[in-house]
Design an enzyme around this catalytic site. Structure first.
Site, PDB file in Angstrom:
ATOM      1  N   TYR A   2     -15.326 -11.506  -0.811  1.00 45.71           N
ATOM      2  CA  TYR A   2     -15.883 -10.264  -1.146  1.00 45.71           C
ATOM      3  C   TYR A   2     -17.077 -10.453  -2.198  1.00 45.71           C
ATOM      4  O   TYR A   2     -18.290  -9.861  -2.144  1.00 45.71           O
ATOM      5  CB  TYR A   2     -14.900  -9.421  -1.977  1.00 45.71           C
ATOM      6  CG  TYR A   2     -14.277  -8.596  -0.815  1.00 45.71           C
ATOM      7  CD1 TYR A   2     -14.740  -7.592  -0.099  1.00 45.71           C
ATOM      8  CD2 TYR A   2     -12.800  -8.933  -0.858  1.00 45.71           C
ATOM      9  CE1 TYR A   2     -13.673  -7.042   0.900  1.00 45.71           C
ATOM     10  CE2 TYR A   2     -11.975  -8.355   0.127  1.00 45.71           C
ATOM     11  CZ  TYR A   2     -12.451  -7.544   0.944  1.00 45.71           C
ATOM     12  OH  TYR A   2     -11.503  -6.642   1.720  1.00 45.71           O
ATOM     13  N   ARG A  16       0.874  -1.263  -0.153  1.00 42.07           N
ATOM     14  CA  ARG A  16      -0.058   0.041   0.061  1.00 42.07           C
ATOM     15  C   ARG A  16       0.700   1.247   0.163  1.00 42.07           C
ATOM     16  O   ARG A  16       0.489   2.303   0.459  1.00 42.07           O
ATOM     17  CB  ARG A  16      -1.074  -0.066   1.051  1.00 42.07           C
ATOM     18  CG  ARG A  16      -2.039  -1.065   1.146  1.00 42.07           C
ATOM     19  CD  ARG A  16      -3.091  -0.943   0.094  1.00 42.07           C
ATOM     20  NE  ARG A  16      -4.336  -1.980   0.246  1.00 42.07           N
ATOM     21  CZ  ARG A  16      -5.227  -1.464   0.526  1.00 42.07           C
ATOM     22  NH1 ARG A  16      -5.699  -0.410   0.734  1.00 42.07           N
ATOM     23  NH2 ARG A  16      -6.250  -2.358   0.583  1.00 42.07           N
ATOM     24  N   ARG A  72      -6.018  12.477  -6.425  1.00 42.08           N
ATOM     25  CA  ARG A  72      -7.029  11.638  -6.278  1.00 42.08           C
ATOM     26  C   ARG A  72      -8.206  12.800  -6.080  1.00 42.08           C
ATOM     27  O   ARG A  72      -9.341  12.628  -6.702  1.00 42.08           O
ATOM     28  CB  ARG A  72      -6.881  11.290  -4.875  1.00 42.08           C
ATOM     29  CG  ARG A  72      -8.115  10.555  -4.299  1.00 42.08           C
ATOM     30  CD  ARG A  72      -8.260   9.148  -4.290  1.00 42.08           C
ATOM     31  NE  ARG A  72      -9.069   8.363  -3.258  1.00 42.08           N
ATOM     32  CZ  ARG A  72     -10.467   8.471  -3.138  1.00 42.08           C
ATOM     33  NH1 ARG A  72     -11.227   9.667  -4.070  1.00 42.08           N
ATOM     34  NH2 ARG A  72     -11.110   8.097  -2.349  1.00 42.08           N
ATOM     35  N   ARG A 110      -2.589   7.122  -0.394  1.00 42.92           N
ATOM     36  CA  ARG A 110      -2.810   6.960   1.142  1.00 42.92           C
ATOM     37  C   ARG A 110      -1.870   7.904   1.992  1.00 42.92           C
ATOM     38  O   ARG A 110      -2.420   9.133   2.293  1.00 42.92           O
ATOM     39  CB  ARG A 110      -2.668   5.571   1.644  1.00 42.92           C
ATOM     40  CG  ARG A 110      -3.765   4.671   1.017  1.00 42.92           C
ATOM     41  CD  ARG A 110      -3.519   3.516   1.867  1.00 42.92           C
ATOM     42  NE  ARG A 110      -4.897   2.799   2.316  1.00 42.92           N
ATOM     43  CZ  ARG A 110      -5.287   2.118   3.245  1.00 42.92           C
ATOM     44  NH1 ARG A 110      -4.352   1.738   4.229  1.00 42.92           N
ATOM     45  NH2 ARG A 110      -6.419   1.625   3.191  1.00 42.92           N
ATOM     46  N   ASP A 170      -6.557  -2.609  -7.662  1.00 44.99           N
ATOM     47  CA  ASP A 170      -7.324  -3.116  -6.439  1.00 44.99           C
ATOM     48  C   ASP A 170      -7.523  -4.471  -6.933  1.00 44.99           C
ATOM     49  O   ASP A 170      -7.567  -4.994  -8.019  1.00 44.99           O
ATOM     50  CB  ASP A 170      -8.368  -2.478  -6.074  1.00 44.99           C
ATOM     51  CG  ASP A 170      -8.652  -2.673  -4.420  1.00 44.99           C
ATOM     52  OD1 ASP A 170      -8.426  -1.546  -3.966  1.00 44.99           O
ATOM     53  OD2 ASP A 170      -9.361  -3.729  -4.456  1.00 44.99           O
TER      54      ASP A 170
HETATM   55  O1  CP3 Z   1      -0.115  -1.698  -2.671  1.00 44.57           O
HETATM   56  C1  CP3 Z   1      -0.175  -0.823  -3.204  1.00 44.57           C
HETATM   57  O2  CP3 Z   1       0.047   0.502  -3.132  1.00 44.57           O
HETATM   58  C2  CP3 Z   1      -0.773  -0.965  -4.742  1.00 44.57           C
HETATM   59  C3  CP3 Z   1      -2.445  -0.803  -4.657  1.00 44.57           C
HETATM   60  C4  CP3 Z   1      -3.335  -1.642  -3.897  1.00 44.57           C
HETATM   61  C5  CP3 Z   1      -4.675  -1.170  -3.554  1.00 44.57           C
HETATM   62  N1  CP3 Z   1      -5.364  -2.119  -2.887  1.00 44.57           N
HETATM   63  C6  CP3 Z   1      -5.085   0.415  -3.729  1.00 44.57           C
HETATM   64  C7  CP3 Z   1      -6.139   0.847  -2.650  1.00 44.57           C
HETATM   65  C8  CP3 Z   1      -3.337  -3.227  -3.435  1.00 44.57           C
HETATM   66  C9  CP3 Z   1      -2.288  -3.922  -3.825  1.00 44.57           C
HETATM   67  C10 CP3 Z   1      -4.612  -3.101  -2.939  1.00 44.57           C
HETATM   68  C11 CP3 Z   1      -5.051  -4.703  -2.372  1.00 44.57           C
HETATM   69  C12 CP3 Z   1      -6.120  -5.078  -1.766  1.00 44.57           C
HETATM   70  N2  CP3 Z   1      -7.305  -4.237  -1.960  1.00 44.57           N
HETATM   71  C13 CP3 Z   1      -6.418  -5.626  -0.982  1.00 44.57           C
HETATM   72  C14 CP3 Z   1      -5.257  -6.687  -0.373  1.00 44.57           C
HETATM   73  C15 CP3 Z   1      -4.304  -6.269   0.638  1.00 44.57           C
HETATM   74  C16 CP3 Z   1      -4.665  -6.003   1.948  1.00 44.57           C
HETATM   75  O3  CP3 Z   1      -4.948  -4.902   2.301  1.00 44.57           O
HETATM   76  O4  CP3 Z   1      -5.138  -6.693   2.569  1.00 44.57           O
HETATM   77  C17 CP3 Z   1      -7.885  -5.915  -0.349  1.00 44.57           C
HETATM   78  C18 CP3 Z   1      -8.334  -6.614   0.618  1.00 44.57           C
HETATM   79  C19 CP3 Z   1      -8.416  -4.791  -0.981  1.00 44.57           C
HETATM   80  C20 CP3 Z   1      -9.851  -4.284  -1.027  1.00 44.57           C
HETATM   81  C21 CP3 Z   1     -10.005  -2.925  -0.802  1.00 44.57           C
HETATM   82  N3  CP3 Z   1      -9.423  -1.821  -1.496  1.00 44.57           N
HETATM   83  C22 CP3 Z   1     -10.410  -2.410   0.720  1.00 44.57           C
HETATM   84  C23 CP3 Z   1     -11.094  -3.250   1.700  1.00 44.57           C
HETATM   85  C24 CP3 Z   1     -10.253  -0.978   0.552  1.00 44.57           C
HETATM   86  C25 CP3 Z   1     -11.339  -0.018   1.497  1.00 44.57           C
HETATM   87  C26 CP3 Z   1     -10.261   0.159   2.850  1.00 44.57           C
HETATM   88  C27 CP3 Z   1      -8.899   0.614   2.612  1.00 44.57           C
HETATM   89  O5  CP3 Z   1      -8.181  -0.197   2.859  1.00 44.57           O
HETATM   90  O6  CP3 Z   1      -8.780   1.797   2.346  1.00 44.57           O
HETATM   91  C28 CP3 Z   1      -9.792  -0.647  -0.765  1.00 44.57           C
HETATM   92  C29 CP3 Z   1      -9.378   0.650  -1.183  1.00 44.57           C
HETATM   93  C30 CP3 Z   1      -8.136   0.905  -1.430  1.00 44.57           C
HETATM   94  N4  CP3 Z   1      -7.467   0.157  -2.479  1.00 44.57           N
HETATM   95  C31 CP3 Z   1      -7.380   2.256  -1.518  1.00 44.57           C
HETATM   96  C32 CP3 Z   1      -6.115   2.085  -2.080  1.00 44.57           C
HETATM   97  C33 CP3 Z   1      -5.113   2.993  -2.120  1.00 44.57           C
HETATM   98  C34 CP3 Z   1      -7.824   3.414  -0.651  1.00 44.57           C
HETATM   99  C35 CP3 Z   1      -8.852   4.428  -1.555  1.00 44.57           C
HETATM  100  C36 CP3 Z   1      -8.612   5.728  -1.370  1.00 44.57           C
HETATM  101  O7  CP3 Z   1      -9.011   6.226  -0.312  1.00 44.57           O
HETATM  102  O8  CP3 Z   1      -7.998   6.235  -2.321  1.00 44.57           O
END
Ligand code: CP3
Length: 341
Positions: free
Chosen positions: A152, A26, A39, A30, A76
């Site tokens: 999911y 991540r 964003r 963020r 994602d």
């Molecule tokens: O690692 C990185 O920087 C690459 C981008 C990446 C994102 N999601 C961007 C994202 C990666 C590798 C993921 C994987 C992901 N997405 C997982 C597996 C890893 C983990 O954290 O367990 C899962 C379960 C998701 C599903 C997901 N996406 C959720 C549950 C959420 C909302 C809660 C949260 O963690 O913010 C997201 C949103 C998300 N995916 C954001 C980002 C940067 C936040 C969106 C924002 O507010 O801009």
């Protein structure tokens, strides 16, 4: 194109490295004000993911700003359910939400097996990022593990227990296998497409591994992860199964190169269970980065020594939290990069 910095790839393959490489789950987005600025210009998270120019920009930001040794494509794991026929929304401050979920055999029959063309925006983002990076660091592609994607698709949103998804495993084991196989086939197509588009390395995220029993994990998760590992032979491959303590011995037998550890997994114990033929990735608690600078540096070095000089890629034990300070994150990255055995 030859890479100027291929430390992560060499460490993954078990080759000698001058120092331990580091990247952060991540890292894209963020914690970076620069991400939040991009964003804000866009309608939202999905628009960012689906616009290759913006996805490329925020993928490269942490390479420039944090100095990490790899870029991970901004996307994602939920793009796969969408490509199969279940669109998602990312609800501000809440997380993912699916309008349609899987309940019946007919719902599963209606799902498509995803093809790389269905995810052309990810492929275009990878191609553009690969070109723009110009060989500075490797580009990592990724997907969710079938069990996590299944969770999911059944649940329709995040959950503390994923009890609907687990209920489906207990009450509809055959349908569960049908769905997991369809997700697996889609994931293999997707990851193969990412390699063609320029990914130098791939990672599978099994974020909800830890809520299954060891027996269920073998039957409903590892079986499919193993198929994916066997199918991906072109580039180094990492499997990260959060909280899957019980699966570490079997994970050592997968045909992947790297296993991700979370911070609850003891390093020496994990090495003994997984064996010496895998690279280990991890595993600092992201909350360490709330601590003072000297504590961060001390703990980073302690972690490096516990893993030793060979077969380690430094990372966190899970993703960065949004309220961490960029300078603290940078301090962790610098501490890793400055250390020599
Ligand atoms: O690692 C990185 O920087 C690459 C981008 C990446 C994102 N999601 C961007 C994202 C990666 C590798 C993921 C994987 C992901 N997405 C997982 C597996 C890893 C983990 O954290 O367990 C899962 C379960 C998701 C599903 C997901 N996406 C959720 C549950 C959420 C909302 C809660 C949260 O963690 O913010 C997201 C949103 C998300 N995916 C954001 C980002 C940067 C936040 C969106 C924002 O507010 O801009």
């Amino acid at each position: 194109m030859t890479l100027k910095n291929d430390l992560v790839l060499r460490a993954a393959r078990g080759e000698k490295v001058e120092r331990t490489p580091v990247w952060l789950m991540r890292q894209a987005g963020r914690v970076l004000p620069e991400y939040r600025a991009v964003r804000e210009k866009m309608g939202g998270f999905k628009e960012l993911v689906e616009t290759p120019e913006f996805a490329c920009e925020v993928t490269i930001q942490p390479v420039d700003i944090l100095g990490v040794d790899a870029a991970i494509i901004f996307s994602d794991i939920l793009v796969i359910p969408e490509a199969m026929g279940l669109p998602y929304q990312m609800v501000e401050a809440k997380g993912p939400w699916f309008e349609k979920t899987i309940k019946t055999a007919d719902d599963i029959a209606q799902l498509r097996v995803a093809q790389p063309e269905d995810l052309h925006y990810v492929m275009d983002a990878l191609k553009l990022t690969k070109k723009t990076l110009d060989g500075r660091v490797p580009l990592i592609g990724f997907a969710g593990a079938p069990w996590t994607i299944f969770a999911y698709m059944i649940e329709g949103s995040g959950s503390k227990t994923f009890s609907k998804a687990k209920k489906f495993l207990y009450t509809q084991p055959q349908l569960s296998h049908l769905l997991l196989q369809k997700i697996t086939d889609s994931t293999i197509n997707y990851l193969k497409g990412q390699i063609v588009a320029g990914a130098d390395m791939l990672q599978l995220f099994d974020s909800w591994a830890g809520i299954l029993s060891p027996e269920q994990y073998n039957e409903f998760s590892l079986k499919y992860i193993s198929q994916i590992c066997d199918a991906i032979t072109e580039v180094p491959f990492t499997v990260f199964a959060k909280d899957a303590h019980f699966a570490r011995v079997q994970m050592g037998k997968l045909s992947c190169d790297t296993i991700g550890l979370d911070w609850t997994m003891d390093i020496a114990e994990s090495r003994a269970m997984i064996g010496n033929t895998k690279t280990l990735q991890g595993n600092i608690d992201p909350c360490l980065l709330y601590a003072d600078y000297d504590v961060i540096k001390k703990e980073a070095v302690k972690m490096l020594k516990a893993f030793g000089p060979d077969r380690h890629i430094a990372n966190l034990g899970h993703g960065l939290y949004p309220d961490l300070e960029k300078d603290k994150v940078r301090c962790f990255v610098d501490a890793i990069k400055e250390f020599r055995f």
